[in-house]
Design a protein around this motif. Structure first.
Motif, PDB file in Angstrom:
ATOM      1  N   VAL A 124      42.784  50.388  37.463  1.00 20.77           N
ATOM      2  CA  VAL A 124      42.867  49.699  38.742  1.00 20.77           C
ATOM      3  C   VAL A 124      42.034  48.419  38.731  1.00 20.77           C
ATOM      4  CG1 VAL A 124      40.942  50.914  39.839  1.00 20.77           C
ATOM      5  CG2 VAL A 124      42.860  50.093  41.241  1.00 20.77           C
ATOM      6  N   ASP A 125      41.024  48.368  37.860  1.00 15.69           N
ATOM      7  CA  ASP A 125      40.187  47.168  37.753  1.00 15.69           C
ATOM      8  C   ASP A 125      40.977  45.973  37.222  1.00 15.69           C
ATOM      9  OD1 ASP A 125      37.972  48.512  38.702  1.00 15.69           O
ATOM     10  OD2 ASP A 125      37.238  49.051  36.715  1.00 15.69           O
ATOM     11  N   ASP A 126      42.140  46.232  36.626  1.00  8.84           N
ATOM     12  CA  ASP A 126      42.954  45.127  36.116  1.00  8.84           C
ATOM     13  C   ASP A 126      43.495  44.248  37.244  1.00  8.84           C
ATOM     14  OD1 ASP A 126      42.545  46.000  33.526  1.00  8.84           O
ATOM     15  OD2 ASP A 126      44.394  47.169  33.448  1.00  8.84           O
ATOM     16  N   LEU A 127      43.460  44.761  38.462  1.00  5.79           N
ATOM     17  CA  LEU A 127      43.888  43.965  39.613  1.00  5.79           C
ATOM     18  C   LEU A 127      42.842  42.940  40.032  1.00  5.79           C
ATOM     19  CD1 LEU A 127      45.454  46.683  41.959  1.00  5.79           C
ATOM     20  CD2 LEU A 127      46.679  44.735  40.981  1.00  5.79           C
ATOM     21  N   SER A 128      41.588  43.139  39.592  1.00  9.46           N
ATOM     22  CA  SER A 128      40.477  42.350  40.123  1.00  9.46           C
ATOM     23  C   SER A 128      40.601  40.840  39.932  1.00  9.46           C
ATOM     24  CB  SER A 128      39.141  42.847  39.560  1.00  9.46           C
ATOM     25  OG  SER A 128      39.118  42.755  38.155  1.00  9.46           O
ATOM     26  N   PRO A 129      41.078  40.306  38.779  1.00  9.27           N
ATOM     27  CA  PRO A 129      41.166  38.845  38.673  1.00  9.27           C
ATOM     28  C   PRO A 129      42.035  38.218  39.754  1.00  9.27           C
ATOM     29  CG  PRO A 129      41.386  39.842  36.502  1.00  9.27           C
ATOM     30  CD  PRO A 129      41.451  40.958  37.500  1.00  9.27           C
ATOM     31  N   PHE A 130      43.176  38.842  40.037  1.00  9.05           N
ATOM     32  CA  PHE A 130      44.068  38.286  41.050  1.00  9.05           C
ATOM     33  C   PHE A 130      43.544  38.578  42.459  1.00  9.05           C
ATOM     34  CE2 PHE A 130      48.472  38.395  43.149  1.00  9.05           C
ATOM     35  CZ  PHE A 130      48.376  37.064  43.515  1.00  9.05           C
ATOM     36  N   ALA A 131      43.018  39.780  42.674  1.00 13.93           N
ATOM     37  CA  ALA A 131      42.488  40.138  43.996  1.00 13.93           C
ATOM     38  C   ALA A 131      41.344  39.217  44.392  1.00 13.93           C
ATOM     39  CB  ALA A 131      42.031  41.592  43.996  1.00 13.93           C
ATOM     40  N   ASN A 132      40.491  38.858  43.437  1.00 17.78           N
ATOM     41  CA  ASN A 132      39.381  37.953  43.732  1.00 17.78           C
ATOM     42  C   ASN A 132      39.890  36.576  44.148  1.00 17.78           C
ATOM     43  OD1 ASN A 132      37.546  39.953  43.082  1.00 17.78           O
ATOM     44  ND2 ASN A 132      37.262  39.259  40.970  1.00 17.78           N
ATOM     45  N   LEU A 133      40.933  36.096  43.463  1.00 21.91           N
ATOM     46  CA  LEU A 133      41.522  34.800  43.827  1.00 21.91           C
ATOM     47  C   LEU A 133      42.171  34.879  45.210  1.00 21.91           C
ATOM     48  CD1 LEU A 133      43.218  33.965  40.421  1.00 21.91           C
ATOM     49  CD2 LEU A 133      41.313  32.710  41.438  1.00 21.91           C
ATOM     50  N   TYR A 134      42.829  35.985  45.475  1.00 18.55           N
ATOM     51  CA  TYR A 134      43.489  36.174  46.773  1.00 18.55           C
ATOM     52  C   TYR A 134      42.462  36.143  47.901  1.00 18.55           C
ATOM     53  CZ  TYR A 134      47.341  37.829  49.721  1.00 18.55           C
ATOM     54  OH  TYR A 134      48.330  37.933  50.671  1.00 18.55           O
ATOM     55  N   ASN A 135      41.315  36.762  47.660  1.00 19.33           N
ATOM     56  CA  ASN A 135      40.248  36.783  48.666  1.00 19.33           C
ATOM     57  C   ASN A 135      39.659  35.400  48.900  1.00 19.33           C
ATOM     58  OD1 ASN A 135      40.506  39.539  49.081  1.00 19.33           O
ATOM     59  ND2 ASN A 135      38.967  40.072  47.550  1.00 19.33           N
ATOM     60  N   LEU A 136      39.830  34.489  47.933  1.00 23.18           N
ATOM     61  CA  LEU A 136      39.375  33.107  48.090  1.00 23.18           C
ATOM     62  C   LEU A 136      40.401  32.253  48.838  1.00 23.18           C
ATOM     63  CD1 LEU A 136      37.855  32.385  44.547  1.00 23.18           C
ATOM     64  CD2 LEU A 136      36.601  32.662  46.699  1.00 23.18           C
ATOM     65  N   GLY A 137      41.549  32.857  49.174  1.00 22.56           N
ATOM     66  CA  GLY A 137      42.584  32.123  49.893  1.00 22.56           C
ATOM     67  C   GLY A 137      43.736  31.653  49.032  1.00 22.56           C
ATOM     68  N   PHE A 138      43.764  32.071  47.769  1.00 18.73           N
ATOM     69  CA  PHE A 138      44.833  31.659  46.850  1.00 18.73           C
ATOM     70  C   PHE A 138      46.106  32.427  47.174  1.00 18.73           C
ATOM     71  CE2 PHE A 138      46.856  32.226  42.548  1.00 18.73           C
ATOM     72  CZ  PHE A 138      47.239  30.899  42.384  1.00 18.73           C
ATOM     73  N   ARG A 139      47.159  31.696  47.539  1.00 18.45           N
ATOM     74  CA  ARG A 139      48.443  32.307  47.892  1.00 18.45           C
ATOM     75  C   ARG A 139      49.558  31.637  47.098  1.00 18.45           C
ATOM     76  NH1 ARG A 139      44.987  34.792  49.966  1.00 18.45           N
ATOM     77  NH2 ARG A 139      44.891  35.729  52.058  1.00 18.45           N
ATOM     78  N   PRO A 140      49.853  32.148  45.930  1.00 16.55           N
ATOM     79  CA  PRO A 140      50.921  31.532  45.118  1.00 16.55           C
ATOM     80  C   PRO A 140      52.276  31.648  45.794  1.00 16.55           C
ATOM     81  CG  PRO A 140      50.258  33.641  44.192  1.00 16.55           C
ATOM     82  CD  PRO A 140      49.284  33.344  45.287  1.00 16.55           C
ATOM     83  N   THR A 141      53.193  30.798  45.389  1.00 16.57           N
ATOM     84  CA  THR A 141      54.552  30.833  45.915  1.00 16.57           C
ATOM     85  C   THR A 141      55.232  32.152  45.562  1.00 16.57           C
ATOM     86  OG1 THR A 141      54.617  28.454  45.414  1.00 16.57           O
ATOM     87  CG2 THR A 141      56.671  29.486  46.112  1.00 16.57           C
ATOM     88  N   ALA A 142      54.977  32.638  44.374  1.00 18.94           N
ATOM     89  CA  ALA A 142      55.566  33.905  43.906  1.00 18.94           C
ATOM     90  C   ALA A 142      54.594  34.564  42.939  1.00 18.94           C
ATOM     91  CB  ALA A 142      56.906  33.660  43.231  1.00 18.94           C
ATOM     92  N   THR A 143      54.693  35.884  42.842  1.00 15.42           N
ATOM     93  CA  THR A 143      53.806  36.650  41.964  1.00 15.42           C
ATOM     94  C   THR A 143      54.607  37.704  41.208  1.00 15.42           C
ATOM     95  OG1 THR A 143      51.848  36.373  43.366  1.00 15.42           O
ATOM     96  CG2 THR A 143      51.866  38.276  41.898  1.00 15.42           C
ATOM     97  N   ALA A 144      54.255  37.888  39.947  1.00 13.34           N
ATOM     98  CA  ALA A 144      54.827  38.975  39.158  1.00 13.34           C
ATOM     99  C   ALA A 144      53.686  39.822  38.605  1.00 13.34           C
ATOM    100  CB  ALA A 144      55.681  38.437  38.023  1.00 13.34           C
ATOM    101  N   PHE A 145      53.722  41.108  38.892  1.00 11.84           N
ATOM    102  CA  PHE A 145      52.803  42.058  38.271  1.00 11.84           C
ATOM    103  C   PHE A 145      53.455  42.544  36.978  1.00 11.84           C
ATOM    104  CE2 PHE A 145      51.362  42.757  42.766  1.00 11.84           C
ATOM    105  CZ  PHE A 145      50.056  42.323  42.578  1.00 11.84           C
TER     106      PHE A 145
END
Length: 240
Positions: A126-147
């Motif tokens: 579950v820690d593999d989500l952390s790089p993207f989750a941290n960016l999301y918490n900074l306000g980063f909202r990409p146009t599209a995302t693929a996991f």
């Protein structure tokens, strides 16, 4: 994001398949003669250029230098319809610095006719989500995302292999809101053999002679690689 100039950020912790995925896409774009550039923003292990020629690298690997170089390169590419693929290192802070440095970077890219696509490579933790989750918490909202779920990270692939990630509130939020798609990336059984030869995947499949002292892939390795490439194309076909 169909028809738009794509800025694709590949992020993820180490050993989640991030580099394999960006190398695959670079090889595919080159094979299809698409107009693109590849950038190596991995300050901990900048080796992308060993597999593919012409990879752009920052003047230095300080976060501020990377942020300035990335933003200038990306914003210069969009008016010319040049797709940009960026490799970020595992646990790298560079993209977070870009988000802080240019908080409206996604909006600026979209206004210019581009689209920001985040490819988040995942293993079974579950820690593999952390790089993207941290960016999301900074306000980063990409146009599209693929996991990108890495089959190679699951010793015995089972529906429960990625259950912890799929149950996490961050993952569920993005998928429930249709802000992300999930793809299962097949394991490449001959990954070490290909990496040792420093070849792109399609050249290796055709038995190209590497610049290293290693011989070309053996025939059965070429067949395995060919099957993997066909599977990868099928996996990515629904999202273009």
């Amino acid at each position: 994001v169909s028809g738009k100039t794509k800025i694709i950020f590949f992020i993820g912790r180490g050993r989640t398949g991030k580099s394999t995925n960006i190398r695959y896409h670079i090889a595919q774009l080159a094979r299809k003669q698409k107009n693109f550039i590849a950038l190596d923003a991995d300050k901990t292990n900048p080796v992308l250029g060993q597999y593919i020629g012409g990879v752009g690298m920052p003047p230095s690997y300080e976060d501020e230098a990377i942020a300035s170089w990335l933003s200038e390169t990306i914003l210069s590419a969009i008016p010319h319809g040049i797709h940009v693929l960026v490799d970020f290192g595992g646990g790298d802070t560079s993209l977070a610095y870009v988000v802080r440095f240019l908080p409206h970077i996604v909006g600026s890219i979209e206004q210019m006719g581009g689209a920001v696509v985040t490819c988040c490579a995942l293993g079974t933790s579950v820690d593999d989500l952390s790089p993207f989750a941290n960016l999301y918490n900074l306000g980063f909202r990409p146009t599209a995302t693929a996991f990108l779920f890495n089959e190679a990270a699951a010793p015995t692939l089972h529906p429960s292999s990625f259950a912890d990630i799929q149950a996490h509130s961050f993952y569920r939020r993005l998928t429930d809101e249709h802000a992300a798609v999930s793809l299962l990336i097949p394991a490449l059984k001959v990954a070490q053999a290909v990496e040792a030869r420093r070849l792109n995947f399609f050249d290796a499949k055709e038995g190209a002679q590497p610049d290293t002292q290693a011989p070309p892939l053996r025939l059965f390795e070429q067949l395995i690689l060919g099957g993997w490439l066909a599977n990868m194309e099928q996996v990515y076909q629904p999202v273009g």
